[in-house]
Structures are given as structure tokens and as C-alpha cells.
Scaffold this motif. Sequence first.
Motif, PDB file in Angstrom:
ATOM      1  N   TRP A   1       0.829  -1.213   0.000  1.00 53.95           N
ATOM      2  CA  TRP A   1       0.000   0.000   0.000  1.00 53.95           C
ATOM      3  C   TRP A   1       0.858   1.256   0.000  1.00 53.95           C
ATOM      4  O   TRP A   1       0.522   2.245  -0.659  1.00 53.95           O
ATOM      5  N   LYS A   2       1.972   1.238   0.722  1.00 57.66           N
ATOM      6  CA  LYS A   2       2.880   2.396   0.720  1.00 57.66           C
ATOM      7  C   LYS A   2       3.410   2.643  -0.692  1.00 57.66           C
ATOM      8  O   LYS A   2       3.408   3.775  -1.190  1.00 57.66           O
ATOM      9  N   THR A   3       3.838   1.569  -1.341  1.00 56.89           N
ATOM     10  CA  THR A   3       4.334   1.676  -2.710  1.00 56.89           C
ATOM     11  C   THR A   3       3.238   2.170  -3.645  1.00 56.89           C
ATOM     12  O   THR A   3       3.484   3.032  -4.497  1.00 56.89           O
ATOM     13  N   PHE A   4       2.037   1.651  -3.483  1.00 59.90           N
ATOM     14  CA  PHE A   4       0.910   2.065  -4.318  1.00 59.90           C
ATOM     15  C   PHE A   4       0.658   3.557  -4.182  1.00 59.90           C
ATOM     16  O   PHE A   4       0.514   4.270  -5.179  1.00 59.90           O
ATOM     17  N   PHE A   5       0.608   4.062  -2.948  1.00 57.01           N
ATOM     18  CA  PHE A   5       0.301   5.479  -2.746  1.00 57.01           C
ATOM     19  C   PHE A   5       1.443   6.389  -3.221  1.00 57.01           C
ATOM     20  O   PHE A   5       1.189   7.485  -3.725  1.00 57.01           O
ATOM     21  N   VAL A   6       2.684   5.946  -3.087  1.00 57.86           N
ATOM     22  CA  VAL A   6       3.805   6.743  -3.612  1.00 57.86           C
ATOM     23  C   VAL A   6       3.709   6.835  -5.131  1.00 57.86           C
ATOM     24  O   VAL A   6       3.833   7.920  -5.712  1.00 57.86           O
ATOM     25  N   LEU A   7       3.444   5.709  -5.795  1.00 62.42           N
ATOM     26  CA  LEU A   7       3.345   5.717  -7.248  1.00 62.42           C
ATOM     27  C   LEU A   7       2.123   6.500  -7.736  1.00 62.42           C
ATOM     28  O   LEU A   7       2.199   7.212  -8.738  1.00 62.42           O
ATOM     29  N   VAL A   8       1.011   6.403  -7.017  1.00 67.81           N
ATOM     30  CA  VAL A   8      -0.170   7.189  -7.382  1.00 67.81           C
ATOM     31  C   VAL A   8       0.112   8.676  -7.210  1.00 67.81           C
ATOM     32  O   VAL A   8      -0.256   9.499  -8.060  1.00 67.81           O
ATOM     33  N   GLY A   9       0.796   9.048  -6.137  1.00 69.82           N
ATOM     34  CA  GLY A   9       1.127  10.451  -5.900  1.00 69.82           C
ATOM     35  C   GLY A   9       2.043  11.018  -6.975  1.00 69.82           C
ATOM     36  O   GLY A   9       1.816  12.124  -7.486  1.00 69.82           O
ATOM     37  N   VAL A  10       3.072  10.271  -7.344  1.00 71.75           N
ATOM     38  CA  VAL A  10       3.999  10.744  -8.377  1.00 71.75           C
ATOM     39  C   VAL A  10       3.292  10.826  -9.731  1.00 71.75           C
ATOM     40  O   VAL A  10       3.484  11.778 -10.489  1.00 71.75           O
ATOM     41  N   THR A  11       2.450   9.843 -10.030  1.00 74.33           N
ATOM     42  CA  THR A  11       1.703   9.863 -11.294  1.00 74.33           C
ATOM     43  C   THR A  11       0.736  11.042 -11.329  1.00 74.33           C
ATOM     44  O   THR A  11       0.608  11.714 -12.362  1.00 74.33           O
ATOM     45  N   ALA A  12       0.064  11.314 -10.222  1.00 75.54           N
ATOM     46  CA  ALA A  12      -0.840  12.476 -10.164  1.00 75.54           C
ATOM     47  C   ALA A  12      -0.055  13.769 -10.356  1.00 75.54           C
ATOM     48  O   ALA A  12      -0.528  14.683 -11.048  1.00 75.54           O
TER      49      ALA A  12
ATOM     50  N   GLU B   1       2.702  14.064 -12.054  1.00 72.78           N
ATOM     51  CA  GLU B   1       3.044  14.109 -13.477  1.00 72.78           C
ATOM     52  C   GLU B   1       1.872  14.626 -14.313  1.00 72.78           C
ATOM     53  O   GLU B   1       2.063  15.463 -15.201  1.00 72.78           O
ATOM     54  N   PHE B   2       0.668  14.133 -14.044  1.00 68.64           N
ATOM     55  CA  PHE B   2      -0.504  14.609 -14.772  1.00 68.64           C
ATOM     56  C   PHE B   2      -0.747  16.090 -14.506  1.00 68.64           C
ATOM     57  O   PHE B   2      -1.075  16.847 -15.421  1.00 68.64           O
ATOM     58  N   LEU B   3      -0.577  16.516 -13.269  1.00 65.97           N
ATOM     59  CA  LEU B   3      -0.766  17.920 -12.923  1.00 65.97           C
ATOM     60  C   LEU B   3       0.227  18.800 -13.671  1.00 65.97           C
ATOM     61  O   LEU B   3      -0.153  19.819 -14.260  1.00 65.97           O
ATOM     62  N   VAL B   4       1.485  18.401 -13.676  1.00 63.64           N
ATOM     63  CA  VAL B   4       2.514  19.168 -14.390  1.00 63.64           C
ATOM     64  C   VAL B   4       2.214  19.192 -15.886  1.00 63.64           C
ATOM     65  O   VAL B   4       2.346  20.224 -16.543  1.00 63.64           O
ATOM     66  N   THR B   5       1.773  18.055 -16.426  1.00 61.23           N
ATOM     67  CA  THR B   5       1.507  17.972 -17.867  1.00 61.23           C
ATOM     68  C   THR B   5       0.370  18.892 -18.283  1.00 61.23           C
ATOM     69  O   THR B   5       0.458  19.582 -19.305  1.00 61.23           O
ATOM     70  N   PHE B   6      -0.693  18.928 -17.510  1.00 61.26           N
ATOM     71  CA  PHE B   6      -1.874  19.676 -17.932  1.00 61.26           C
ATOM     72  C   PHE B   6      -1.911  21.114 -17.446  1.00 61.26           C
ATOM     73  O   PHE B   6      -2.675  21.917 -17.970  1.00 61.26           O
ATOM     74  N   VAL B   7      -1.088  21.483 -16.465  1.00 66.20           N
ATOM     75  CA  VAL B   7      -1.101  22.853 -15.944  1.00 66.20           C
ATOM     76  C   VAL B   7      -0.025  23.714 -16.599  1.00 66.20           C
ATOM     77  O   VAL B   7      -0.275  24.866 -16.948  1.00 66.20           O
ATOM     78  N   MET B   8       1.158  23.140 -16.797  1.00 72.04           N
ATOM     79  CA  MET B   8       2.266  23.928 -17.342  1.00 72.04           C
ATOM     80  C   MET B   8       2.215  23.964 -18.864  1.00 72.04           C
ATOM     81  O   MET B   8       1.762  23.010 -19.512  1.00 72.04           O
ATOM     82  N   ASP B   9       2.684  25.060 -19.422  1.00 69.15           N
ATOM     83  CA  ASP B   9       2.807  25.163 -20.868  1.00 69.15           C
ATOM     84  C   ASP B   9       3.967  24.289 -21.338  1.00 69.15           C
ATOM     85  O   ASP B   9       4.949  24.100 -20.608  1.00 69.15           O
ATOM     86  N   PRO B  10       3.872  23.757 -22.556  1.00 67.73           N
ATOM     87  CA  PRO B  10       4.978  22.933 -23.076  1.00 67.73           C
ATOM     88  C   PRO B  10       6.281  23.728 -23.136  1.00 67.73           C
ATOM     89  O   PRO B  10       6.336  24.800 -23.719  1.00 67.73           O
ATOM     90  N   SER B  11       7.286  23.211 -22.482  1.00 64.20           N
ATOM     91  CA  SER B  11       8.590  23.868 -22.463  1.00 64.20           C
ATOM     92  C   SER B  11       9.650  22.850 -22.059  1.00 64.20           C
ATOM     93  O   SER B  11       9.338  21.731 -21.656  1.00 64.20           O
ATOM     94  N   THR B  12      10.884  23.257 -22.164  1.00 66.38           N
ATOM     95  CA  THR B  12      11.982  22.389 -21.759  1.00 66.38           C
ATOM     96  C   THR B  12      11.943  22.145 -20.252  1.00 66.38           C
ATOM     97  O   THR B  12      12.242  21.037 -19.789  1.00 66.38           O
ATOM     98  N   PHE B  13      11.543  23.153 -19.485  1.00 64.43           N
ATOM     99  CA  PHE B  13      11.463  23.005 -18.034  1.00 64.43           C
ATOM    100  C   PHE B  13      10.416  21.956 -17.655  1.00 64.43           C
ATOM    101  O   PHE B  13      10.652  21.100 -16.804  1.00 64.43           O
ATOM    102  N   ARG B  14       9.239  22.017 -18.302  1.00 64.51           N
ATOM    103  CA  ARG B  14       8.190  21.034 -18.024  1.00 64.51           C
ATOM    104  C   ARG B  14       8.669  19.631 -18.386  1.00 64.51           C
ATOM    105  O   ARG B  14       8.465  18.683 -17.632  1.00 64.51           O
TER     106      ARG B  14
END
Length: 113
Positions: free
Chosen positions: A24-35, A37-50
Motif C-alpha cells: 500500500w505504501k508503494t501504491f500510494f507513492v506511485l499514485v502520488g507521483v503519477t498524479a 506528473e498529470f498535474l505538471v503535464t496539464f497545468v504547465m505550458d509545453p517547455s523544456t522546463f516542463r
Amino acid sequence: MAHHAPDHTQPIGEIPKPVTGWIWKTFFVLVGVTALEFLVTFVMDPSTFRNSILIVLTIFKAFFIVAEFMHLKHETKGLIWSILVPMALLIWLMVALITEGSAIGETVYNAFK
């Protein structure tokens, strides 16, 4: 054929409690990192930093999965370093080749322009 005596260390009728805490610890860490990633992908404009943020998060997830599910974190430090150092050198080689290739590509493109 030899017969082995049954192991009577556990009381009869008692079922051992499953050890699922690390799953469960591993599951929640992976879900958190994936979330993240999705947040960064959809909130930030496409750039080298993103893209750099996404690459770092993806590498973190890969190392975490290897450490947890392939049990690399329980190995000796020598084995861990013998895996990590060549991987780091491969990543460095890829970055160097992409950088050099794009510079050569721009030079050739500008020469024939």
C-alpha cells in the motif's frame, strides 16, 4: 520416501495476518507521483522546463519500482552502484548525442538554406 513432520509452530485454526503495508505504501507513492506528473503535464505550458520535470519524475518512479518490486534496495551497495553508474553514463551519453546531433543538424540546415 522420507516423510517430514508437520510444522506445528502456528496454533491450529489461526490464519496469519497478511503483510501488505509495504504494498500500500508503494501504491500510494506511485499514485502520488503519477498524479503530480498529470498535474505538471496539464497545468504547465509545453517547455523544456516542463519536460525536464517529467523526465525527473519518471526516472524517480522507475528507480522506486526497481527498488521495491525487484528488491534492489535489499542488495549490497556494490551491486546497486554497478547498476546505477552505467545507467547514469548511458543517460549522459544520450543527452550528449542529442545535443550534438541537434547542433550538427542546425549547422547543415543553415548551410543549405
